[in-house]
Write a protein that holds these residues in place. Structure first.
Motif, short mmCIF file in Angstrom:
data_model
loop_
_atom_site.label_atom_id
_atom_site.label_comp_id
_atom_site.label_asym_id
_atom_site.label_seq_id
_atom_site.Cartn_x
_atom_site.Cartn_y
_atom_site.Cartn_z
N MET A 75 0.82 -1.20 0.00
CA MET A 75 0.00 0.00 0.00
C MET A 75 0.86 1.26 0.00
N GLY A 76 1.88 1.31 0.86
CA GLY A 76 2.72 2.49 0.97
C GLY A 76 3.41 2.82 -0.33
N GLY A 125 10.09 6.71 0.16
CA GLY A 125 9.37 6.68 1.44
C GLY A 125 8.36 5.56 1.49
N GLY A 126 7.70 5.29 0.36
CA GLY A 126 6.73 4.20 0.31
C GLY A 126 7.37 2.84 0.53
N ARG A 127 8.51 2.61 -0.13
CA ARG A 127 9.22 1.35 0.03
C ARG A 127 9.68 1.16 1.48
N LEU A 128 10.25 2.22 2.05
CA LEU A 128 10.75 2.14 3.43
C LEU A 128 9.61 1.95 4.42
N ALA A 129 8.47 2.61 4.17
CA ALA A 129 7.34 2.50 5.09
C ALA A 129 6.74 1.10 5.07
N ASP A 130 6.66 0.48 3.89
CA ASP A 130 6.15 -0.89 3.81
C ASP A 130 7.07 -1.87 4.54
N GLN A 175 2.25 8.32 3.12
CA GLN A 175 2.09 7.40 4.25
C GLN A 175 0.96 7.83 5.19
N PHE A 176 0.65 9.11 5.20
CA PHE A 176 -0.53 9.55 5.96
C PHE A 176 -1.80 9.03 5.28
N GLU A 223 -5.69 2.16 5.60
CA GLU A 223 -5.57 0.92 6.38
C GLU A 223 -6.38 0.97 7.67
N LEU A 224 -6.62 2.15 8.20
CA LEU A 224 -7.32 2.28 9.48
C LEU A 224 -8.82 2.52 9.32
#
Length: 405
Positions: free
Chosen positions: A130-131, A270-275, A325-326, A332-333
């Motif tokens: 998702m990220g 940022g998306g890769r790192l957040a996942d 990521q926000f 997701e929430l």
């Protein structure tokens, strides 16, 4: 999943082209200021009117649940085509006129059917990434926002193009986006349209974990669009103070494009790192870096380009690396049936905040120079870090990135 690569590629490209209209007028503010003596308040109005329009559009969309009840492809296409037409009409106006401001307002209102809807379409293909997917979308938005600055660098016969070229060029790109999105295949995670429920929009604030994610986003938005909106003028004036060459305008526009475009790299990374490492981990780190840049930027005014350019590129990456990521956190929430509405509410309030800081920067600039004007933007990242730390400590955070907080 079959068809995922093609669908995501088309959505990303459509977002790049559509969002080019957002900053098409902002990109030519240095030209209008020089050639038409555009007043500071008129320059601010050109930038903030788009945000005000976006807020108005997202309010209507959220109240009526349009992002969840309408066919997303048709909603997106109709919105960007309308945005292209009204933005193109700006080229027919006198710089700084009320008509130009109104048209920019309508352009922003139309974007309510593009930005959050594009994220919803991309999330329909998510499978433990998702990220990264939302990062690609926000990266596309970032690149699209930078495009008018690149158009402003183009030369015809060695002479810098008329200010209308970036505006009309952005409108043409948006028209292409509207046709392209109709060929997108939606993923298996897209939920069926829901009935209109009056209280759905309020869940963005009544559900604690969603509220923390939104507050983190609001802190991020306090900084982002003010930085994007004024970094071009900052670079132009800094270069002039340092007596850098004769073609300051084109050079500043090119550096501004690189600064904003570097954010696309930040979004994907940022998306890769957040996942992999967690949503709150990445957002807290990014806001710490960008908040520090807010405090430092003013002190670098007038410094040589070999110092200034690397700094603004780092800032450009960090300032938006957390943005997706926000949105991913809210997806997701939230209840799957109202994800479109939740994203719309999030962006609505976030862009309402940008109208404050975009107007605040020139006021502080007159009183405190660039040090104070950019320094005030650090308030947002500081509060955003607090909000995301609260989310990290909340039990619902286990739903983020497959348990990676």
């Amino acid at each position: 999943m079959p068809g995922k690569f093609r669908a995501i590629s088309l959505i990303v490209l459509a977002e790049v082209l559509a969002l080019s209209v957002w900053f098409s007028a902002t990109a030519v503010i240095p030209v209008l200021t020089t050639e038409f003596a555009l007043a500071p308040e008129d320059a601010s109005a050109l930038t903030t009117s788009v945000s005000f329009g976006f807020v108005a559009g997202t309010i209507v969309s959220a109240v009526f649940g349009l992002a969840d009840r309408l066919n997303p492809k048709v909603f997106f296409a109709a919105s960007v085509v309308f945005a292209a037409l009204v933005n193109g009409a700006v080229a027919l106006c006198d710089p700084g006129s009320g008509t130009m401001t109104l048209l920019r307002f309508l352009t922003g209102a139309a974007m309510a059917g593009a930005y959050p809807v594009g994220m919803k379409m991309a999330s329909s293909w998510a499978e433990r990434d998702m990220g990264w997917l939302i990062g690609l979308l926000v990266g596309a938005v970032t690149l699209g926002s930078a495009m008018p600055h690149l158009l402003g660098v183009l030369d015809v016969g060695g002479v810098t193009c008329d200010w209308r070229l970036p505006v009309l060029g952005a409108s043409i790109l948006a028209l292409l986006s509207g046709g392209m999105i109709l060929f997108v295949e939606l993923g298996p995670n897209l939920t069926a349209a829901t009935k209109l429920r009056a209280g759905d929009a309020l869940k963005a604030f009544t559900v604690p974990s969603v509220r923390y994610a939104n507050f983190g986003y609001f802190g991020h938005m306090w900084e982002l669009y003010a930085m994007w909106g004024w970094i071009g003028l900052f670079l132009s004036e800094s270069m002039a103070a340092n007596s850098v060459g004769e073609d300051i305008r084109s050079t500043a526009a090119l550096i501004t494009f690189v600064t904003l475009a570097s954010g696309a790299v930040g979004c994907v990374l940022g998306g890769r790192l957040a996942d992999r490492f967690g949503r709150t981990t990445v957002t807290i780190a990014a806001m710490t870096i960008s908040g520090g840049c807010c405090l430092i930027a003013g002190f670098l005014f007038g410094t040589p380009l070999w110092i200034l350019v690397p700094f603004v590129v780092i800032w450009g990456m960090a300032v938006v690396a957390d943005s997706a990521q926000f949105s991913s956190s809210v997806i997701e929430l939230s209840d799957p049936q109202i994800r479109g509405t939740m994203l719309t509410v999030q962006t609505c309030v976030g862009f309402l905040i940008t109208t404050v800081t975009i107007q605040l920067v020139p006021l502080l600039l007159a009183a405190l120079a660039w040090t104070g004007a950019f320094g005030i933007l650090a308030i947002g990242p500081i509060l955003g870090v607090v909000a995301m730390w609260r989310l990290r400590c909340h039990p619902d955070s286990v739903r983020l990135a497959g348990g990676r907080r």
